[in-house]
Design a protein around this motif. Structure first.
Motif, short mmCIF file in Angstrom:
data_model
loop_
_atom_site.label_atom_id
_atom_site.label_comp_id
_atom_site.label_asym_id
_atom_site.label_seq_id
_atom_site.Cartn_x
_atom_site.Cartn_y
_atom_site.Cartn_z
N TYR A 150 6.32 4.56 -11.27
CA TYR A 150 5.13 5.38 -11.52
C TYR A 150 4.35 5.61 -10.22
CZ TYR A 150 0.64 6.80 -13.56
OH TYR A 150 -0.51 7.48 -13.87
N ALA A 151 4.17 4.53 -9.44
CA ALA A 151 3.40 4.65 -8.20
C ALA A 151 4.06 5.59 -7.21
CB ALA A 151 3.20 3.27 -7.58
N SER A 152 5.40 5.53 -7.11
CA SER A 152 6.09 6.35 -6.13
C SER A 152 6.13 7.82 -6.54
CB SER A 152 7.52 5.83 -5.92
OG SER A 152 8.29 6.00 -7.09
N ARG A 153 6.11 8.08 -7.83
CA ARG A 153 6.25 9.46 -8.30
C ARG A 153 4.91 10.10 -8.66
NH1 ARG A 153 11.91 8.84 -11.81
NH2 ARG A 153 13.19 8.63 -9.94
N VAL A 154 3.96 9.31 -9.12
CA VAL A 154 2.64 9.85 -9.45
C VAL A 154 1.66 9.39 -8.36
CG1 VAL A 154 0.80 9.94 -11.18
CG2 VAL A 154 3.19 9.83 -11.91
N MET A 155 1.20 8.17 -8.46
CA MET A 155 0.39 7.52 -7.42
C MET A 155 0.19 6.08 -7.85
SD MET A 155 -3.53 8.90 -8.10
CE MET A 155 -4.15 8.07 -6.64
N THR A 156 -0.26 5.23 -6.95
CA THR A 156 -0.57 3.86 -7.31
C THR A 156 -1.65 3.89 -8.38
OG1 THR A 156 -0.08 3.14 -5.06
CG2 THR A 156 -1.29 1.61 -6.46
N LEU A 200 -5.80 11.41 -9.14
CA LEU A 200 -4.73 12.19 -8.51
C LEU A 200 -5.23 13.56 -8.08
CD1 LEU A 200 -1.72 12.41 -7.75
CD2 LEU A 200 -1.29 13.23 -10.08
N MET A 201 -6.10 14.17 -8.88
CA MET A 201 -6.67 15.46 -8.50
C MET A 201 -7.39 15.34 -7.16
SD MET A 201 -8.33 16.73 -12.11
CE MET A 201 -7.43 16.57 -13.66
N THR A 202 -8.19 14.29 -7.02
CA THR A 202 -8.96 14.10 -5.79
C THR A 202 -8.06 13.74 -4.62
OG1 THR A 202 -10.88 13.40 -7.08
CG2 THR A 202 -10.86 12.83 -4.74
N ALA A 203 -7.04 12.91 -4.88
CA ALA A 203 -6.13 12.50 -3.80
C ALA A 203 -5.38 13.69 -3.23
CB ALA A 203 -5.14 11.46 -4.33
N LEU A 204 -5.08 14.67 -4.06
CA LEU A 204 -4.35 15.86 -3.60
C LEU A 204 -5.28 16.91 -3.01
CD1 LEU A 204 -1.89 16.15 -6.60
CD2 LEU A 204 -1.29 15.51 -4.27
N HIS A 205 -6.55 16.89 -3.42
CA HIS A 205 -7.56 17.82 -2.89
C HIS A 205 -8.81 17.03 -2.52
CE1 HIS A 205 -5.93 21.87 -3.22
NE2 HIS A 205 -5.43 21.55 -4.39
N PRO A 206 -8.79 16.26 -1.44
CA PRO A 206 -9.97 15.48 -1.05
C PRO A 206 -11.17 16.39 -0.82
CG PRO A 206 -8.03 14.81 0.21
CD PRO A 206 -7.65 16.06 -0.52
N PRO A 207 -12.37 15.90 -1.14
CA PRO A 207 -13.55 16.77 -1.03
C PRO A 207 -13.93 17.15 0.38
CG PRO A 207 -14.17 14.53 -1.59
CD PRO A 207 -12.68 14.59 -1.70
N THR A 208 -13.57 16.29 1.35
CA THR A 208 -13.95 16.58 2.73
C THR A 208 -12.76 16.43 3.67
OG1 THR A 208 -14.60 14.27 3.13
CG2 THR A 208 -16.32 15.79 2.35
N GLY A 265 0.84 -1.19 0.00
CA GLY A 265 0.00 0.00 0.00
C GLY A 265 0.87 1.24 0.00
N ALA A 266 0.26 2.39 0.09
CA ALA A 266 1.01 3.64 0.08
C ALA A 266 0.28 4.67 0.93
CB ALA A 266 1.19 4.16 -1.34
N PRO A 267 1.04 5.54 1.63
CA PRO A 267 0.40 6.57 2.46
C PRO A 267 -0.34 7.58 1.61
CG PRO A 267 2.74 6.28 3.01
CD PRO A 267 2.50 5.56 1.72
N ASP A 279 -5.25 6.53 2.41
CA ASP A 279 -4.12 5.72 1.96
C ASP A 279 -4.48 4.99 0.67
OD1 ASP A 279 -2.65 6.43 4.23
OD2 ASP A 279 -3.49 4.77 5.40
N ALA A 280 -3.47 4.74 -0.15
CA ALA A 280 -3.69 4.01 -1.39
C ALA A 280 -3.81 2.52 -1.09
CB ALA A 280 -2.54 4.25 -2.36
N ASP A 281 -4.81 1.90 -1.66
CA ASP A 281 -4.99 0.46 -1.49
C ASP A 281 -3.87 -0.30 -2.20
OD1 ASP A 281 -7.45 0.69 -0.08
OD2 ASP A 281 -8.46 1.11 -1.98
N PRO A 282 -3.53 -1.50 -1.72
CA PRO A 282 -2.50 -2.29 -2.40
C PRO A 282 -2.96 -2.72 -3.79
CG PRO A 282 -3.57 -3.56 -0.66
CD PRO A 282 -4.04 -2.16 -0.51
N LEU A 283 -2.03 -2.78 -4.70
CA LEU A 283 -2.31 -3.19 -6.07
C LEU A 283 -1.59 -4.50 -6.37
CD1 LEU A 283 -3.36 -2.64 -8.99
CD2 LEU A 283 -1.22 -1.36 -9.38
N LEU A 284 -2.32 -5.49 -6.86
CA LEU A 284 -1.75 -6.75 -7.30
C LEU A 284 -1.89 -6.86 -8.81
CD1 LEU A 284 -3.13 -9.30 -4.65
CD2 LEU A 284 -0.95 -8.05 -4.63
#
Length: 746
Positions: A334-340, A352-360, A220-222, A230-235
């Motif tokens: 890609y995951a470490s520099r952009v997002m998972t 990514l837009m939402t992850a950087l500016h969550p709505p709530t 996963g990722a913070p 947090d980002a869910d794990p990707l398989l």
């Protein structure tokens, strides 16, 4: 014979080992040398030496040989302090990205064959992080030490961080990285993680695999923002893994069109019995398997299935065919520099837009100490807002009362799109020898940088006074703007040949003939050119902000870091930059895939802001799924494209005013000029290494330009004669000169 020995010595010297960045700096300082003195001696720029010492870049021959010699002599004079050891081989932070295995090593290994790394248990590994994510896996790596594993069926290994890698705090929940590529070797299921780590997987089914991922894998990722998640794990499941777990290697045509397996598939039934759920998109190329969250506990795993075309080859190249360890490296960078990845590059760009500016966000505690969810300032909020009628694409519910076959013109529809413009060459241009294409780096990302966009719903205003700081859509007549005389600076006007310029107000470059709808940046540019504007009406958004700034910064940094790993730095002189760009993809094809994916994330993410209905049984006038998202914002997309096109036109005008040269074709962010020489330096004005202020500048930063391709003027004339189209857009073919009937632009 001595000449042969000298040649061998020179060859060995060209591969001389370099100490890690911190040691390079220590050696220089120990001898009392300044960065400037070293740069002067090696005939490079100060910033170049600084980059070597910071580990951002690595020297290349012939400077590398001289630099290695300098460091070797200094090391003899100033040995490393007692208790420290200098590495015998290059193992700097930068090397973890650039020192990829030789092509023969990397490509000869079958997809199902594992590289020479030992498997480890989920509890046996030092922290991996963004830098280690890019580390190549070479067959020549020394065998790690092993010890028995309590959870692995094979001996485990504790992988040390590369020498020279700085200590980075890692969230212990995600110490094995953001993702894993799951493969089967000799009957054993293995999870290839970032940084070369390989885990044994005991799971016998997809439900068990999901459970193992959440309980033991530490994947996963913070979160990227304080109020975010947090980002869910990707398989990532290989073909061998699909077969192992009872999934098809490829979807049938019916399943491909539906984008999912049928509900009655045995694996879906297994998940249901284990009380796992699938999202509305079902079990497709990007499946999400979850249980309803309890408190803050994560209970979601995402699957990526390359053989089901999860990794679009237009954006990910041959990533889907890479061996597991290499695919883990590509996706890990890609995951470490952009997002998972959350789906396609377009989906990820939007997420990514939402992850950087969550709505709530969580509110301050109330009198009872409880917190509640409240609007996060600067975000688009959690509820969708209606667009203005002029911003709505055809078929939108807001237009349902229009006659069925009504065609909206520019006075009814906002039409902000990228350039697709060309003109015939002049007689003078036909006497030149070359057509040179230049391309703007990350043009649409640069257009988003610093742009104020509306955050809420529009307000309709009649006869408004234009405000360039107010995001919105404006109905205004710009047909009076005369490009033969434009303002290029305060109290400074330029006389131009308007017949050789595209209009900045239309994608096809035609001069407007009456009122039309424009986004704020387009109207503001008309004012900048020195002309008054009088809007008839407008839909404006009083609540605004620079919503895309964090998005731009994240993608810019990812792009620049990856290009630096490929040997293209941000501080190169023009000629050095062109040389560095030549063949950069071949230096590390895997990282070149990451560059392509980053670019696609920009364009795709912006495109998703106005996503159209797809395969939903939709009829005009009915809503479609994307309209329920707060990120369905065609006005933001229009503003970014408007600003990108205006930025390009501004540079064209500055270049024309200074040089008298005009483009003969423009396609989106690519321009073609006629020149006497084959290089951009043959027509771009540089004075003492400095570009024309406000004009085109060579470089890798977003908004600067690179060489797209060069063809002969005879080629251009021949292509246009072949298709009997004097205004055929040559920018479409300038890269390699290939033209086919299918893509001749007609």
């Amino acid at each position: 014979m001595s000449e042969l020995f000298d040649a061998v010595d020179a060859l060995l010297a060209s591969r001389a080992a370099l100490p890690p960045p911190a040691e390079r700096k220590r050696l220089r300082a120990a001898h009392g040398l300044t960065i400037d003195e070293v740069a002067t001696a090696l005939r490079v720029r100060r910033a170049t030496v600084s980059g070597w010492e910071a580990g951002k870049t690595e020297p290349r021959p012939p400077e590398r040989d001289a630099y290695a010699r300098l460091l070797d002599k200094l090391a003899q004079l100033y040995p490393a302090p007692a208790g420290t050891t200098a590495p015998a081989q290059d193992a700097t932070v930068s090397d973890t990205f650039t020192a990829a295995p030789a092509p023969a090593e990397r490509r000869s290994r079958p997809t199902g064959q594992a590289p020479a790394v030992a498997a480890v248990s989920a509890t046996e590994n030092t922290p991996t992080h963004a830098l280690a994510a890019a580390a190549p896996v070479a067959a020549s790596r020394p065998a790690p030490t092993t010890r028995p594993s309590s959870t692995s069926r094979r001996p485990g290994a504790k992988k040390a961080a590369p020498a020279g890698t700085p200590a980075v705090a890692v969230d212990p929940r995600f110490e094995h990285g953001p993702l894993a590529v799951v493969d089967v070797e000799d009957g054993q299921v293995l999870a290839y993680c970032t940084g070369g780590l390989v885990l044994d997987v005991p799971a016998k089914s997809i439900p068990a695999l999901v459970d193992w991922t959440l309980r033991e894998a530490k994947l996963g990722a913070p979160k990227l923002s304080g109020p975010g998640k947090d980002a869910d794990p990707l398989l990532v499941l290989t073909e061998a893994t699909l077969e192992r777990y009872g999934l098809p290697v490829a979807l049938t045509e019916e399943e491909r069109l539906a984008g999912r397996l049928p509900e009655g598939h045995k694996v879906i039934k297994q998940l249901a019995r284990a009380q796992w759920k699938l999202t509305k998109r079902g079990f497709g190329p990007w499946a999400r398997i979850y249980r309803p969250a309890t408190g803050s506990e994560r209970a979601c795993v995402q699957l990526c299935i390359p053989s089901w075309h999860a990794l679009d080859s237009r954006h990910w190249g041959a990533a889907g065919q890479l061996p597991p360890a290499e695919l883990a490296r590509v996706l890990g960078v890609y995951a470490s520099r952009v997002m998972t990845p959350r789906g396609s590059t377009a989906v990820t760009g939007l997420e990514l837009m939402t992850a950087l500016h969550p709505p709530t966000r969580a509110s301050e505690p109330d009198t009872t100490g409880k917190r509640r969810s409240e609007h996060n300032p600067g975000s688009l909020g959690k509820d969708p807002v209606d667009c203005a009628p002029c911003e709505a694409p055809d078929g939108h519910p807001v237009l349902k009362d229009l006659p069925r076959f009504h065609v909206r013109g520019p006075e009814e529809k906002l039409f902000e799109e990228a350039y697709d413009w060309a003109r015939p060459m002049t007689d003078a241009e036909c006497t030149l020898r070359h057509l040179v294409g230049i391309d703007v780096n990350m043009a649409f990302a640069a257009g988003a940088n610093g742009l104020a966009v509306g955050l809420g719903a529009p307000t309709h205003v009649k006869a408004p006074v234009f405000d360039p700081k107010l995001p919105g859509s404006w109905l205004v007549d710009l047909s009076h703007v005369d490009l033969s005389r434009v303002k290029i600076a305060k109290d400074k006007w330029a006389e131009l040949d308007a017949s050789l310029l595209p209009s900045p107000f239309t994608p096809k470059g035609d001069r407007p003939t009456g009122p039309a709808w424009y986004a704020t940046p387009t109207v503001a540019y008309a004012v900048e050119l020195g002309y008054d504007v009088a809007p008839i009406e407008a839909y404006v958004r009083h609540e605004s902000g620079r919503f895309l700034d964090g998005w731009y910064n994240r993608l810019r940094d990812a792009y620049l870091a990856t290009m630096a790993d490929l040997g293209v730095d941000a501080d190169l002189a023009p000629a050095d930059f062109l040389a560095a760009m030549d063949g950069y993809k071949e230096r590390d094809p895997d990282l070149a895939i990451v560059v392509s994916a980053i670019k696609a994330t920009v364009k795709g993410g912006l495109g998703k802001l106005r996503e159209r209905p797809r395969g939903e049984g939709w009829r005009p006038g009915e809503p479609w799924r994307a309209l329920s998202r707060p990120t369905w914002r065609p006005d933001i997309r229009a503003a970014v494209i408007s600003r990108t096109r205006v930025n390009l036109h501004r540079k064209i005008v500055k270049h024309a005013a200074f040089t008298g040269q005009y483009p003969i074709a423009i396609l989106s962010d690519c321009l073609v000029y006629a020149a006497d020489g084959p290089s951009p330096l043959d027509f771009l004005p540089y004075r003492e290494g400095k570009a024309l202020p406000g004009g085109f500048k060579l470089g890798i930063n977003p908004g600067l330009v690179k060489h797209e391709g060069t063809q002969s003027v005879l080629w251009g004339e021949g292509v246009r004669e072949q298709f009997e189209t004097p205004e055929l857009n040559l920018a479409r073919y300038i890269k390699d000169g290939t033209v086919t009937d299918a893509d001749n632009g007609e």
